[in-house]
Design a protein around this motif. Sequence first.
Motif, PDB file in Angstrom:
ATOM      1  N   GLY A   1      -5.411  -3.335   5.574  1.00 26.58           N
ATOM      2  CA  GLY A   1      -4.532  -2.176   5.571  1.00 26.58           C
ATOM      3  C   GLY A   1      -3.367  -2.305   4.611  1.00 26.58           C
ATOM      4  O   GLY A   1      -2.918  -1.311   4.015  1.00 26.58           O
ATOM      5  N   LEU A   2      -2.867  -3.535   4.416  1.00 27.21           N
ATOM      6  CA  LEU A   2      -1.709  -3.746   3.539  1.00 27.21           C
ATOM      7  C   LEU A   2      -2.031  -3.459   2.076  1.00 27.21           C
ATOM      8  O   LEU A   2      -1.113  -3.274   1.272  1.00 27.21           O
ATOM      9  CB  LEU A   2      -1.211  -5.184   3.688  1.00 27.21           C
ATOM     10  CG  LEU A   2      -0.469  -5.502   4.988  1.00 27.21           C
ATOM     11  CD1 LEU A   2      -0.174  -6.988   5.097  1.00 27.21           C
ATOM     12  CD2 LEU A   2       0.818  -4.693   5.085  1.00 27.21           C
TER      13      LEU A   2
ATOM     14  N   CYS B   1      -0.922   0.272   2.192  1.00 27.90           N
ATOM     15  CA  CYS B   1       0.256   0.746   2.915  1.00 27.90           C
ATOM     16  C   CYS B   1       1.265  -0.388   3.050  1.00 27.90           C
ATOM     17  O   CYS B   1       0.879  -1.527   3.338  1.00 27.90           O
ATOM     18  CB  CYS B   1      -0.157   1.259   4.300  1.00 27.90           C
ATOM     19  SG  CYS B   1       1.196   1.938   5.284  1.00 27.90           S
TER      20      CYS B   1
ATOM     21  N   LEU C   1       2.938   0.442   8.037  1.00 27.46           N
ATOM     22  CA  LEU C   1       1.635   0.206   8.652  1.00 27.46           C
ATOM     23  C   LEU C   1       1.797  -0.142  10.123  1.00 27.46           C
ATOM     24  O   LEU C   1       1.084   0.381  10.992  1.00 27.46           O
ATOM     25  CB  LEU C   1       0.908  -0.924   7.910  1.00 27.46           C
ATOM     26  CG  LEU C   1      -0.461  -1.332   8.474  1.00 27.46           C
ATOM     27  CD1 LEU C   1      -1.452  -0.177   8.383  1.00 27.46           C
ATOM     28  CD2 LEU C   1      -1.011  -2.555   7.729  1.00 27.46           C
TER      29      LEU C   1
ATOM     30  N   ARG D   1       0.657   2.072  13.455  1.00 26.69           N
ATOM     31  CA  ARG D   1      -0.187   1.389  14.443  1.00 26.69           C
ATOM     32  C   ARG D   1       0.428   1.472  15.839  1.00 26.69           C
ATOM     33  O   ARG D   1      -0.254   1.819  16.812  1.00 26.69           O
ATOM     34  CB  ARG D   1      -0.371  -0.061  14.023  1.00 26.69           C
ATOM     35  CG  ARG D   1      -0.828  -1.002  15.113  1.00 26.69           C
ATOM     36  CD  ARG D   1      -0.845  -2.425  14.588  1.00 26.69           C
ATOM     37  NE  ARG D   1      -0.872  -3.412  15.650  1.00 26.69           N
ATOM     38  CZ  ARG D   1      -0.901  -4.734  15.464  1.00 26.69           C
ATOM     39  NH1 ARG D   1      -0.900  -5.215  14.234  1.00 26.69           N
ATOM     40  NH2 ARG D   1      -0.925  -5.563  16.482  1.00 26.69           N
TER      41      ARG D   1
ATOM     42  N   ILE E   1       1.497   4.951  -0.079  1.00 24.67           N
ATOM     43  CA  ILE E   1       0.390   4.930   0.884  1.00 24.67           C
ATOM     44  C   ILE E   1      -0.817   5.649   0.297  1.00 24.67           C
ATOM     45  O   ILE E   1      -0.704   6.767  -0.212  1.00 24.67           O
ATOM     46  CB  ILE E   1       0.808   5.590   2.208  1.00 24.67           C
ATOM     47  CG1 ILE E   1       1.978   4.835   2.839  1.00 24.67           C
ATOM     48  CG2 ILE E   1      -0.371   5.630   3.182  1.00 24.67           C
ATOM     49  CD1 ILE E   1       2.539   5.507   4.076  1.00 24.67           C
TER      50      ILE E   1
ATOM     51  N   PHE F   1      -7.861   1.714   4.695  1.00 27.07           N
ATOM     52  CA  PHE F   1      -6.598   1.916   5.407  1.00 27.07           C
ATOM     53  C   PHE F   1      -6.850   2.539   6.776  1.00 27.07           C
ATOM     54  O   PHE F   1      -6.304   2.090   7.792  1.00 27.07           O
ATOM     55  CB  PHE F   1      -5.674   2.812   4.585  1.00 27.07           C
ATOM     56  CG  PHE F   1      -4.494   3.337   5.349  1.00 27.07           C
ATOM     57  CD1 PHE F   1      -3.485   2.488   5.765  1.00 27.07           C
ATOM     58  CD2 PHE F   1      -4.399   4.684   5.651  1.00 27.07           C
ATOM     59  CE1 PHE F   1      -2.391   2.972   6.472  1.00 27.07           C
ATOM     60  CE2 PHE F   1      -3.315   5.182   6.358  1.00 27.07           C
ATOM     61  CZ  PHE F   1      -2.309   4.322   6.773  1.00 27.07           C
TER      62      PHE F   1
ATOM     63  N   LEU G   1      -6.158   0.687  10.335  1.00 26.32           N
ATOM     64  CA  LEU G   1      -5.177   1.254  11.251  1.00 26.32           C
ATOM     65  C   LEU G   1      -5.785   1.505  12.626  1.00 26.32           C
ATOM     66  O   LEU G   1      -5.183   1.167  13.654  1.00 26.32           O
ATOM     67  CB  LEU G   1      -4.634   2.560  10.664  1.00 26.32           C
ATOM     68  CG  LEU G   1      -3.527   3.261  11.450  1.00 26.32           C
ATOM     69  CD1 LEU G   1      -2.319   2.353  11.601  1.00 26.32           C
ATOM     70  CD2 LEU G   1      -3.142   4.566  10.758  1.00 26.32           C
TER      71      LEU G   1
END
Length: 303
Positions: free
Chosen positions: A43-44, A47, A52, A56, A222, A228, A232
């Motif tokens: 995910g990083l 975002c 992030l 979440r 983002i 992503f 998430l």
Amino acid sequence: MTHAATHAATHPLPLTDPRAAPLALVVPFCLAWSSAFAAGKIGLADCPPLLLLAFRFLIAGALLAAVAAWRGEYRGIAGRTLGLLALLGLLNHALYLGLSYSGMTYVSSGLTALIVSANPVLTAALAALLLGEAMNRRKAAGLALGVAGVALVVRGRLGSGMDAPLGMALAVGALVALSAGTLLFKRLAPQTGLLAGTGVQVLAAGLALLPIGLLLEDAGSIRLTAGFAGSLVYQALVVSIGGYLLWFRLLQRTSATEASAYHFLMPPLGMLFGWLLLGEAVQPWDLLGILPVALGIWLVTRG
């Protein structure tokens, strides 16, 4: 709402249970918690870290709170208890993970893992001092073996030239936040059901991190990719809901020292998920670190 649900909401599980934590509880907890790093790293890529985490927590907290409200778990809860749960959320979620994720932008992931993996040792020392939990030679030896095993696992990831003092300070702050949250949960024993209590904690963490993330990070960076979205959803459902429900249940079933000992497994299991999901290299010496970790956990948790 059924009679069973009403009973669960008004009579939360005790904070001390004489039975040992079963494998059916320990195994899914360790898998969910240790997979968070690999899922988070995916995910990083699309975002910034604090945003992030905020997304979440808000998703997970809203779902938990909605189900808990439907079950009637918020009926009769005092405002002081809600405030306590919000404080626990800042420690167990916002500060612990916010500092961890931010720290890894300054230091190697191996050093971060090594610092945070001292959680069982710090928690055991403070639990003996503040909660009166027994500490003997067997448990002390187990904690030492756990630290040694984690050091073996992450030794090749240290000294990468990224180990800035600020990053180390952030990792130490994450360690202190998690230990403090663990001890406060045991000491203050918030009288709520697990869904209601965890929902307030996670939602409070998301509400705290969102404005900070918007202030310090670039929301325009983002990217709404499949990676992503998948990251998430996994982090919200499996880690923040599943992992933390299992973690607080572990704290109800065992002492703070014994529950925290399972965190020694997180670096080697995280390495395994990194290999499976991200293709990260695993060396033979990394696998040897699992042996002292497993022996250390057995020494700390056996009756």
